[in-house]
Every structure is written in structure tokens, then in C-alpha cells.
Design an enzyme around this catalytic site. Structure first.
Site, PDB file in Angstrom:
ATOM      1  N   ASP A 149       0.856  -1.187   0.000  1.00 58.45           N
ATOM      2  CA  ASP A 149       0.000   0.000   0.000  1.00 58.45           C
ATOM      3  C   ASP A 149       0.892   1.238   0.000  1.00 58.45           C
ATOM      4  O   ASP A 149       2.051   1.201   0.435  1.00 58.45           O
ATOM      5  CB  ASP A 149      -0.912   0.014   1.231  1.00 58.45           C
ATOM      6  CG  ASP A 149      -1.920   1.145   1.162  1.00 58.45           C
ATOM      7  OD1 ASP A 149      -2.692   1.200   0.183  1.00 58.45           O
ATOM      8  OD2 ASP A 149      -1.935   1.990   2.079  1.00 58.45           O
TER       9      ASP A 149
ATOM     10  N   GLU B 240       0.786   5.768   0.546  1.00 56.33           N
ATOM     11  CA  GLU B 240       0.075   7.005   0.845  1.00 56.33           C
ATOM     12  C   GLU B 240       0.727   8.098   0.011  1.00 56.33           C
ATOM     13  O   GLU B 240       1.940   8.060  -0.249  1.00 56.33           O
ATOM     14  CB  GLU B 240       0.143   7.349   2.335  1.00 56.33           C
ATOM     15  CG  GLU B 240      -0.481   6.304   3.257  1.00 56.33           C
ATOM     16  CD  GLU B 240      -1.970   6.075   3.038  1.00 56.33           C
ATOM     17  OE1 GLU B 240      -2.635   6.974   2.477  1.00 56.33           O
ATOM     18  OE2 GLU B 240      -2.462   5.001   3.423  1.00 56.33           O
TER      19      GLU B 240
ATOM     20  N   GLU C 176      -5.890  18.872   3.330  1.00 49.79           N
ATOM     21  CA  GLU C 176      -7.002  17.932   3.235  1.00 49.79           C
ATOM     22  C   GLU C 176      -6.520  16.492   3.106  1.00 49.79           C
ATOM     23  O   GLU C 176      -7.225  15.552   3.488  1.00 49.79           O
ATOM     24  CB  GLU C 176      -7.916  18.290   2.056  1.00 49.79           C
ATOM     25  CG  GLU C 176      -7.260  18.255   0.678  1.00 49.79           C
ATOM     26  CD  GLU C 176      -6.672  19.590   0.274  1.00 49.79           C
ATOM     27  OE1 GLU C 176      -6.496  19.812  -0.942  1.00 49.79           O
ATOM     28  OE2 GLU C 176      -6.375  20.408   1.176  1.00 49.79           O
TER      29      GLU C 176
ATOM     30  N   HIS D 167      -5.463   6.412   7.754  1.00 51.23           N
ATOM     31  CA  HIS D 167      -4.831   5.519   6.782  1.00 51.23           C
ATOM     32  C   HIS D 167      -3.334   5.480   7.056  1.00 51.23           C
ATOM     33  O   HIS D 167      -2.730   6.473   7.459  1.00 51.23           O
ATOM     34  CB  HIS D 167      -5.069   6.030   5.353  1.00 51.23           C
ATOM     35  CG  HIS D 167      -6.469   5.864   4.887  1.00 51.23           C
ATOM     36  ND1 HIS D 167      -6.861   4.853   4.039  1.00 51.23           N
ATOM     37  CD2 HIS D 167      -7.589   6.567   5.162  1.00 51.23           C
ATOM     38  CE1 HIS D 167      -8.153   4.956   3.797  1.00 51.23           C
ATOM     39  NE2 HIS D 167      -8.617   6.003   4.469  1.00 51.23           N
TER      40      HIS D 167
ATOM     41  N   ASP E 177      -2.319  -0.622   6.586  1.00 51.54           N
ATOM     42  CA  ASP E 177      -3.256  -1.058   5.549  1.00 51.54           C
ATOM     43  C   ASP E 177      -2.755  -2.312   4.842  1.00 51.54           C
ATOM     44  O   ASP E 177      -3.553  -3.155   4.418  1.00 51.54           O
ATOM     45  CB  ASP E 177      -3.482   0.062   4.540  1.00 51.54           C
ATOM     46  CG  ASP E 177      -4.387   1.162   5.086  1.00 51.54           C
ATOM     47  OD1 ASP E 177      -4.835   1.027   6.247  1.00 51.54           O
ATOM     48  OD2 ASP E 177      -4.636   2.144   4.382  1.00 51.54           O
TER      49      ASP E 177
END
Length: 246
Positions: A3, A5, A51, A149, A154
Site C-alpha cells: 500500500d 500514501e 485535506e 490511513h 493497511d
């Protein structure tokens, strides 16, 4: 199980990775010792939007002194060498990874085998939510520690989801989800460019010739004749052999 980010949704718009997490599963056992885990925060060399920070909790200060992707790329490639990558929404993560590898001059991974658990979940559970949280709940996997997250967390949850979707830890390996090459999920820019050019050429070739007025046609013939005379009679439309020799 892998995974990432990122700073946003698209590497082509300048977004970069800020974290990669991967954990090895062998013989349907999740291996958690250091040699079977890859985890790295990455300096994206750009600001991380507020955000996005709210989603994964990784802000500019956290990665300011971390290595760039170029500095950790070879370690990452060594870790995944020979593996089948299992990714939830493979096109997203592979898009970033393959883009960064290409930008930094590393060998690409387009031939690596990849399993997309999101695509499999959509077939197995149609018309239902199939994000990682929903799948954890569906397969009774504890995700209480997942407030934000995180790539490594994850990946660990994905390992449990993958095993759950394919029958559990004792399930036959022969029943695993079929894999596809990474190139099936991500179209590299050079591949896309070639296909786009071919498609555009095909469109042009199929177009009808625009209508030409009689006066325009006469003006064209006059100009062609003038060019022919000024070239000393050596225009290629009168002498095709000159075009072949050029």
C-alpha cells in the site's frame, strides 16, 4: 501485500508518494519479522495539502528529513523482487510507483504479477461497498487501531482481507485470485503516446476531404506550376524518382 500514501490522486498532476508499506505472506502465513516487512516514509519534495493530511496524518514536518523515493527505490525493488504484489485498487498505487521509477531512471516493474483485491471484491460482492474498511467488517477483521490511513497498517489489514476472501489461512493455494502483469493496470506515458498517435492518425485517415471551390483549385494549380518552373523543373510531383532518392 502493498500500500502507499500520497500527496493527492494523480502522479501526472505532480502528486508524489509519502509512504510505502509492504508485508510478505508466504504459504498463507503473514510474516511480520523485519526481513519480511518494508516500510518507509518518503520526502515528496513538495507540500502535502492539509485535506490529504487529514486522511493519513502525514504532514510536511513528518517527512521533511526522510529520504526521497530515488534514495529508497533500489531497496524497495530488492524487497519485492520475484513476488506477486497484492494491492487494493492496484492501478492507483502502481501508477505512483511506476511513474516514480520511470522518473528516477530505475527499471520498471511492468512485468511483475499483480493481484487487485478491489477488482476481485467487486466480483465477489457486487453492489456493495468494497473499500478496505468495509471488507474488514465483512470478514470480521479487527481494524480498531485504524483511525487514519497508513501504508504499513493497511498492508497488514489487506493481508487478512486477502486470506479471508480466498477462504482463510488453511485454504488451498490453487484457489488464490488470478494475477495479471502490472502493465495491465497502468499505461506508461510512452505506451499511451504511441497508442494516442495511432488513434489520431486513424481518425485523420478516415476523414473526408474538405470541399474545394473551383477558384481555390485553380489558384492551387497556378502556384504548383510556378514552384515547378522556379525549381528548374525539378519538383518531386513531376519526378517521383527524386522523392525516392531524397
Amino acid at each position: 501485500m502493498l500500500d502507499t500514501e500520497t500527496t493527492g490522486l494523480s502522479p501526472l498532476n505532480g502528486d508524489r508518494m509519502v509512504e510505502i508499506g509492504a508485508i510478505e505472506v508466504l504459504d498463507r502465513k503473514v510474516l511480520s519479522s523485519d526481513q519480511h516487512v518494508f516500510h518507509q516514509y518518503i520526502n515528496p519534495e513538495r507540500d502535502i495539502p492539509a485535506e490529504v493530511v487529514r486522511i493519513h496524518g502525514i504532514d510536511n514536518a513528518k517527512v521533511k528529513n526522510k529520504p526521497t523515493f530515488k534514495e529508497i527505490a533500489q531497496d524497495f525493488l530488492n524487497f519485492i523482487e520475484g513476488a506477486t504484489l497484492v494491492i487494493h485498487n492496484a492501478s492507483f498505487d502502481l501508477g505512483f510507483i511506476m511513474h516514480e521509477l520511470r522518473l528516477n531512471g530505475f527499471e520498471n516493474i511492468q512485468d511483475m504479477q499483480v493481484i487487485d483485491t478491489l477488482a476481485f471484491a467487486r466480483k465477489k460482492h457486487p453492489h456493495q461497498r468494497n473499500n478496505l474498511d468495509a471488507l474488514c467488517d465483512r470478514y470480521d477483521i479487527d481494524r480498531g487501531m485504524r483511525d487514519l490511513h497508513g501504508a504499513l497498517l493497511d498492508s497488514e489489514l489487506l493481508a487478512e482481507v486477502y486470506l479471508g476472501m480466498t477462504g482463510g489461512r488453511q485454504f488451498s493455494l490453487g484457489m488464490d485470485i488470478p494475477s495479471l502483469p502490472a502493465s495491465s493496470f497502468v499505461q506508461l506515458p510512452e505506451q499511451s503516446r504511441g497508442r494516442d498517435e495511432q488513434a489520431e492518425t486513424a481518425k485523420i485517415m478516415k476523414r473526408q476531404s474538405p470541399p474545394i471551390a473551383d477558384d481555390e483549385h485553380e489558384a492551387h494549380l497556378t502556384m504548383m506550376q510556378r514552384i515547378h518552373e522556379e525549381s528548374g523543373g525539378k519538383t518531386v510531383w513531376h519526378h517521383p524518382e527524386l522523392a525516392e532518392a531524397s
